[in-house]
Design a protein around this motif. Sequence first.
Motif, PDB file in Angstrom:
ATOM      1  N   ILE A   1       0.833  -1.197   0.000  1.00 54.04           N
ATOM      2  CA  ILE A   1       0.000   0.000   0.000  1.00 54.04           C
ATOM      3  C   ILE A   1       0.874   1.255   0.000  1.00 54.04           C
ATOM      4  CG2 ILE A   1      -1.776   1.292   1.236  1.00 54.04           C
ATOM      5  CD1 ILE A   1      -2.757  -1.307  -0.043  1.00 54.04           C
ATOM      6  N   GLN A   2       1.996   1.182   0.668  1.00 55.30           N
ATOM      7  CA  GLN A   2       2.915   2.321   0.729  1.00 55.30           C
ATOM      8  C   GLN A   2       3.762   2.374  -0.552  1.00 55.30           C
ATOM      9  OE1 GLN A   2       6.045   4.297   3.876  1.00 55.30           O
ATOM     10  NE2 GLN A   2       6.018   2.069   3.718  1.00 55.30           N
ATOM     11  N   THR A   3       3.601   3.416  -1.332  1.00 55.58           N
ATOM     12  CA  THR A   3       4.375   3.582  -2.554  1.00 55.58           C
ATOM     13  C   THR A   3       5.731   4.219  -2.237  1.00 55.58           C
ATOM     14  OG1 THR A   3       3.461   5.788  -2.967  1.00 55.58           O
ATOM     15  CG2 THR A   3       2.250   3.905  -3.875  1.00 55.58           C
ATOM     16  N   ASN A   4       6.614   4.230  -3.233  1.00 54.61           N
ATOM     17  CA  ASN A   4       7.935   4.852  -3.057  1.00 54.61           C
ATOM     18  C   ASN A   4       7.796   6.348  -2.784  1.00 54.61           C
ATOM     19  OD1 ASN A   4       9.294   2.432  -3.496  1.00 54.61           O
ATOM     20  ND2 ASN A   4       9.419   2.751  -5.704  1.00 54.61           N
ATOM     21  N   LYS A   5       6.845   6.997  -3.468  1.00 59.29           N
ATOM     22  CA  LYS A   5       6.624   8.428  -3.252  1.00 59.29           C
ATOM     23  C   LYS A   5       6.147   8.700  -1.836  1.00 59.29           C
ATOM     24  CE  LYS A   5       5.672   9.840  -8.026  1.00 59.29           C
ATOM     25  NZ  LYS A   5       4.687  10.465  -8.945  1.00 59.29           N
ATOM     26  N   MET A   6       5.247   7.837  -1.332  1.00 58.02           N
ATOM     27  CA  MET A   6       4.755   8.011   0.031  1.00 58.02           C
ATOM     28  C   MET A   6       5.892   7.830   1.033  1.00 58.02           C
ATOM     29  SD  MET A   6       1.732   5.987   2.098  1.00 58.02           S
ATOM     30  CE  MET A   6       0.438   6.491   0.960  1.00 58.02           C
ATOM     31  N   ALA A   7       6.751   6.851   0.786  1.00 58.94           N
ATOM     32  CA  ALA A   7       7.885   6.594   1.684  1.00 58.94           C
ATOM     33  C   ALA A   7       8.824   7.804   1.719  1.00 58.94           C
ATOM     34  CB  ALA A   7       8.635   5.351   1.230  1.00 58.94           C
ATOM     35  N   GLN A   8       9.034   8.442   0.558  1.00 59.22           N
ATOM     36  CA  GLN A   8       9.897   9.623   0.508  1.00 59.22           C
ATOM     37  C   GLN A   8       9.258  10.813   1.205  1.00 59.22           C
ATOM     38  OE1 GLN A   8      10.606  10.147  -3.680  1.00 59.22           O
ATOM     39  NE2 GLN A   8      11.879   8.299  -3.864  1.00 59.22           N
ATOM     40  N   LYS A   9       7.949  10.990   1.025  1.00 62.81           N
ATOM     41  CA  LYS A   9       7.244  12.100   1.666  1.00 62.81           C
ATOM     42  C   LYS A   9       7.189  11.922   3.183  1.00 62.81           C
ATOM     43  CE  LYS A   9       4.296  13.292  -2.288  1.00 62.81           C
ATOM     44  NZ  LYS A   9       2.919  13.328  -2.820  1.00 62.81           N
ATOM     45  N   LYS A  10       7.150  10.662   3.640  1.00 62.72           N
ATOM     46  CA  LYS A  10       7.126  10.377   5.082  1.00 62.72           C
ATOM     47  C   LYS A  10       8.366  10.909   5.786  1.00 62.72           C
ATOM     48  CE  LYS A  10       6.580   6.330   6.579  1.00 62.72           C
ATOM     49  NZ  LYS A  10       6.807   4.878   6.588  1.00 62.72           N
ATOM     50  N   GLU A  11       9.488  10.971   5.076  1.00 64.38           N
ATOM     51  CA  GLU A  11      10.742  11.418   5.673  1.00 64.38           C
ATOM     52  C   GLU A  11      10.786  12.935   5.842  1.00 64.38           C
ATOM     53  OE1 GLU A  11      13.919   9.907   3.339  1.00 64.38           O
ATOM     54  OE2 GLU A  11      13.439   7.792   3.720  1.00 64.38           O
ATOM     55  N   LYS A  12       9.864  13.649   5.152  1.00 65.40           N
ATOM     56  CA  LYS A  12       9.892  15.114   5.167  1.00 65.40           C
ATOM     57  C   LYS A  12       8.660  15.736   5.810  1.00 65.40           C
ATOM     58  CE  LYS A  12      12.530  15.018   0.849  1.00 65.40           C
ATOM     59  NZ  LYS A  12      12.554  15.395  -0.590  1.00 65.40           N
ATOM     60  N   SER A  13       7.604  14.940   5.945  1.00 66.39           N
ATOM     61  CA  SER A  13       6.359  15.503   6.472  1.00 66.39           C
ATOM     62  C   SER A  13       5.689  14.535   7.446  1.00 66.39           C
ATOM     63  CB  SER A  13       5.402  15.820   5.316  1.00 66.39           C
ATOM     64  OG  SER A  13       4.133  16.182   5.796  1.00 66.39           O
TER      65      SER A  13
END
Length: 251
Positions: A20-32
């Motif tokens: 369910i967690q996409t690569n974009k979501m994983a990257q955004k999680k690190e910043k927001s």
Amino acid sequence: MFKEYFVLLLLGHILGDFYIQTNKMAQKKEKSLKWVLIHCLCYGSVMLMISIPIISLKIALAVLVAAILHLVIDVIKFVYILLKTKKDKITLTIERNIFFVDQALHFVCLFGITYWGIRSDVSINAWKIIKDFLEAAGVSEGLTISWVLALLVIHKPANIVIQKLLMIYKPESNDEEKKKDNNAGRFIGTVERVTMLIFLSIGQYSAIGLVLTAKSIARYDKISKEKDFAEYYLLGTLISTIIVIVSSFII
């Protein structure tokens, strides 16, 4: 009962944290922090959906606890990454270690929830329609869930684990070649692991050697000419094989 309960929770974790967690979501999680909360909400929803066929008050409580603990761990990871980023200390080694510590903590939490469930006599009773369908198909509930979990583990999670373990050893290459190698390599790796898992499940252990040989022949020219790639390739193959062997224990 412990295995069935743990496999169910692990299935929800694999789906929620990897598929369910996409690569974009994983990257955004690190910043927001907002995306950390969105991910954990999706994670909890997936865990709940997995549990619907066997839902009960205690099962719902276990899923809620799993989602809350997942949120706590991810928030701690977010704060840690934020502090490291401000100090410009995020290296490939640190990134790799963060990933594995994060997954280890999630695993321990699921293990603890499973232990609590067993101690609390939480029963797993699927809907009658599901039981009737599986009985008509001649397969057991536990075996079906185990196969689904094993196949899910050896695809995307396995590719990510191998990538994280080998990221500091990856030979340098141009961006276009690197992208093509990644896409083809991941697909080949998945097919390779599925094939080996099938051979392991039917006891044909010697046939695994044929799979590894066929894979090596395709890369023989590059392996023979580039020492760094040969070592990288060997490490990836061995790790991939270990993941399949470990996954076979689920079945």
